[in-house]
Design an enzyme around this catalytic site. Sequence first.
Site, PDB file in Angstrom:
ATOM      1  N   VAL A  62      -3.276   3.469  -6.025  1.00 18.49           N
ATOM      2  CA  VAL A  62      -2.833   4.727  -5.418  1.00 18.49           C
ATOM      3  C   VAL A  62      -3.252   4.774  -3.953  1.00 18.49           C
ATOM      4  CG1 VAL A  62      -3.095   7.249  -5.519  1.00 18.49           C
ATOM      5  CG2 VAL A  62      -3.112   5.919  -7.627  1.00 18.49           C
ATOM      6  N   CYS A  63      -2.389   5.340  -3.116  1.00 22.96           N
ATOM      7  CA  CYS A  63      -2.759   5.650  -1.732  1.00 22.96           C
ATOM      8  C   CYS A  63      -2.094   6.977  -1.368  1.00 22.96           C
ATOM      9  CB  CYS A  63      -2.372   4.520  -0.774  1.00 22.96           C
ATOM     10  SG  CYS A  63      -0.596   4.315  -0.550  1.00 22.96           S
ATOM     11  N   ARG A  64      -1.851   7.219  -0.099  1.00 25.30           N
ATOM     12  CA  ARG A  64      -1.253   8.481   0.321  1.00 25.30           C
ATOM     13  C   ARG A  64       0.219   8.559  -0.053  1.00 25.30           C
ATOM     14  NH1 ARG A  64       1.511   9.639   4.766  1.00 25.30           N
ATOM     15  NH2 ARG A  64       1.789  11.829   5.308  1.00 25.30           N
ATOM     16  N   MET A  90      -0.319   9.926  -3.392  1.00 25.35           N
ATOM     17  CA  MET A  90      -0.869  11.266  -3.592  1.00 25.35           C
ATOM     18  C   MET A  90       0.095  12.347  -3.119  1.00 25.35           C
ATOM     19  SD  MET A  90      -3.591  11.003  -5.339  1.00 25.35           S
ATOM     20  CE  MET A  90      -4.328  12.642  -5.213  1.00 25.35           C
TER      21      MET A  90
END
Length: 98
Positions: A62-64, A90
């Site tokens: 997961v990242c932005r 996210m």
Amino acid sequence: MKVISAKEVEALFNDGKKLNIIDVRDVNEVEAGKIPGAVNIPLGLVEFRMHELDKSKEYIMVCRSGGRSGRATQFLESYGFNVINMAGGMLAWEGTVE
């Protein structure tokens, strides 16, 4: 590269499934909130901390927005890890955060 949607991850999370989530955002980004139980390994440190991961487990990256986690997914795949990129990152996550 395998991909999973934020909605699919949220459904698994809400069903009580044990998820191994790696958040590759920078520490200051994670301070604003992360998926409960996610482990923060900033993208620049993945190469140096991959020894902490277990090749027999599945990891959701997961990242932005999904770009950095995509790079981390491809990198770890090249070393034989079972990893899935969470599309949209996210920004697409509507579940709870800690």
